[in-house]
Scaffold this active site. Structure first.
Site: not given
Ligand code: SRM
Ligand code: SF4
Length: 571
Positions: A79, A148, A211, A213, A432, A438, A477, A481
């Site tokens: 990424r 991020r 994480k 954001k 996503c 994934c 899922c 995302c």
């Protein structure tokens, strides 16, 4: 839950890995040199995330590999950070070439305005990382328990506010980037420095609990879905001048099916700060979460849970005591949509900008649409910039009057211009990645939503709703995302071929949706939705959005608080 001091629960395994990683070095160099396997060591899979790298395996090949006794088909996803989503044509060309040389011949534009390269094998991982460095880009902190890729509304045509907001987003991004030299040592053969000389002034040795954001929104556009960010800045201007920001904290979408302690939550707007304080505030919000976030349970470690457990007032007091000054009163603002504005627009500086629709952010060449080649040809002559949007789309920004016909010709030649008959539903869609890369996907997403929209489009056309923008989002899922809990129609994978259907989010991203039907089989989705779409076509009130209609018509109840309660969903 706040821990009981007498019997503190033990720290999560990842905390130990961070602590002993020597500021994110781990044993990555040895793992890369080990040619006996296509994988890296288990602990290094955690460490590598902080370098923007995920170890994955090609799930399409799992069964076959298992049958033949071979190890999984290990691959890596890289990424690449693009703060505010803005990059140059030169950078575009280099990343595009890396995708062809070492990756899957596709580029993925993500929901957080970054690039992803997929299907990179261990043998070429380091070379690819060096290529990214040659493009003057990096992957540091694109993943991992750190701040991020910082998002910002990429609109270049109203540059009076957007230019300074992008500057602030970049300043916050730079300030919150980890300072470890590990990235340079591992990937760029940088000089090795002793552990004693290393420090991480903002994060410390164990970085954040999870994480983190950050995003900058410029009203009236809420394209970055600011309420889903741990830390959000909502720009406030006057007479074309940026004055400061309303501060929002505690958004996040991830949850687990059947685990009622996990839930999507929209952020609280807690006050106003003048522009010059933006970096200071960002750092202090992050340090509150660093010190109070749950390091024992990673499913409960995001800022949203810290705030939910301790209260918004507690958070604000803690923040203000660290700042040594008080936030101002929240200033008035209004969001009107969370989508992109397609086609040509002219900027305040006289330049032109074209927003392209890139379905699910996946750029590849197909027979009908050689999109990746087309953008390469555009990048070769383009003198402005490229802007990745938060909806997985792309803006060709800063086109001069003289260049416009050339870009237009290339858009037409490579079938990149917005098709005449495309529906507002498709233009408002996001999915996503999910399968095959994934590891967490329970169902298809990117490979399925386009087909489902084609089926729904028949109902949309029959009802005369071609122009209607209806925000439709899918994930494989419940991690969220593609921000499905803010879809007016949201699909979340439960199992192969089965999706939860959610309805009722607000068009401007200010209200979460609610579960309408659990575990619907793919082949039943159109039948479930067609009657609702038909009623919307005939019964909607003037200007009424689809999400609002599904609430008024009684399909779901409105989510009145930010949090999406599981108890309510299942009733
Ligand atoms: Fe995500 C994990 C892809 C945006 C919430 N996400 C993943 C991983 C890395 C799977 C993994 O951990 O093994 C996925 C890699 C798939 C692949 O093969 O590429 C993945 N997430 C993506 C991207 C590429 C989706 C896309 O199609 O664009 C987005 C990359 C953004 C970026 O450039 O940084 C992406 N992920 C998001 C968002 C949306 C956002 O940030 O605006 C969310 C919801 C917001 C949030 O964080 O609350 C999101 N991803 C998650 C979660 C759940 C986090 C949680 O708090 O529970 C996971 C799983 C985890 O962290 O354990 C996850
Ligand atoms: Fe993977 Fe789930 Fe994220 Fe989709 S939502 S990319 S399936 S983690």
């Amino acid at each position: 839950m706040i821990s009981d001091n007498a019997n503190p629960p033990s720290l999560s395994k990842v905390e130990g890995i961070k602590e002993t990683s020597n500021y994110l070095r781990g044993t990555l160099i040895a793992s890369l040199e080990d040619r006996s396997t296509g994988a890296i060591s288990d602990d290094d899979t955690t460490v590598s995330k902080f370098h923007g790298i995920y170890q994955q395996d090609n799930r399409d090949q799992r069964i076959e590999r298992k049958r033949s006794g071979a190890e999984k088909a290990f691959i890596f996803m890289i990424r690449i950070r693009v703060p505010g989503g803005v990059c140059t044509p030169e950078q575009w060309l280099k990343i595009d070439a890396l995708a062809d040389q070492y990756g899957s011949h596709t580029l993925k534009l993500t929901t957080r305005q970054a690039f992803q390269l997929h299907f990179i094998t261990k043998e070429v991982l380091k070379t690819t990382m060096q290529g990214i460095n040659d493009a003057v880009m990096d992957c540091i902190a694109a993943c991992g328990d750190v701040n991020r890729n910082v998002m910002a509304n990429p609109n270049p045509w109203q540059s009076a506010l957007h230019g300074p907001v992008l500057d602030d987003a970049r300043a916050v991004s730079a300030h919150l980037t980890p300072s470890t030299r590990a990235y340079h040592e591992v990937w760029l053969d940088g000089e090795k420095i002793s552990n004693d000389d290393e420090e991480e002034p903002i994060y410390g040795k164990t970085y954040l609990p999870r994480k983190f954001k950050t995003g900058f929104a410029v009203p009236p556009s809420n394209d970055i879905d600011v309420y889903t960010q741990d830390l959000g800045f909502i720009a406030i201007g006057e007479d074309g001048k940026l004055l400061g920001y309303n501060l929002s904290v505690g958004g996040g979408l991830g949850m687990s099916h059947g685990d009622t302690k996990t839930y999507p939550r929209l952020a609280n707007v807690i006050g106003y700060l003048p522009r010059e304080k933006v970096v200071e505030v960002a750092e202090k919000v992050l340090t509150v979460q660093r010190d109070f976030g749950d390091r024992t349970n990673r499913k409960h470690a995001r800022l949203k849970y810290t705030i939910e457990d301790r209260g918004v007032d507690w958070f604000k007091n803690e923040l203000e005591s660290r700042l040594g000054w008080k936030l101002g009163e929240t200033r008035p603002f209004e969001f009107t949509s969370s989508g992109d504005r397609y086609g040509w627009t002219k900027g305040t500086d006289g330049h032109w900008h074209y927003t392209l629709f890139i379905q699910n952010g996946r750029l590849r060449d197909t027979e009908e649409q050689p999109a990746k080649t087309g953008l390469r040809e555009i990048a070769k002559i383009h003198t402005g910039d490229f802007r990745l949007t938060a909806n997985q789309n792309l803006i060709i920004g800063g086109v001069t009057e003289e260049q416009k016909p050339h870009i237009e010709a290339l858009l037409a030649q490579y079938k990149l211009d917005i098709p005449e008959h495309i529906t507002g539903l498709r233009l408002s869609s996001m999915a996503c990645v999910a399968l095959p890369t994934c590891g967490l996907a329970l169902a298809e997403s990117e490979r399925y939503l386009p087909q489902l929209i084609s089926e729904l489009d028949q109902v949309i056309e029959e009802c005369g709703l071609r122009e209607s923008e209806i925000v439709i989002r899918m994930t494989g899922c419940p991690n969220g995302c593609a921000r499905p809990y803010l879809g007016e129609i949201g699909f979340v994978g439960r199992a192969p071929g089965k999706y939860n259907i959610y309805l009722g989010a607000a068009f401007d991203g200010s209200r979460l949706n609610k579960l309408y039907k659990p575990s619907v089989k793919s082949e039943e989705i159109v039948n479930e939705l067609a009657p609702i779409i038909r009623r919307y076509a005939t019964e909607r009130q003037e200007g009424e959005r689809f999400g609002d209609f599904t609430i008024r018509a009684g399909y779901v109840k409105a989510t009145t608080e930010g949090r999406l309660f599981h108890e309510e969903i299942m009733s």
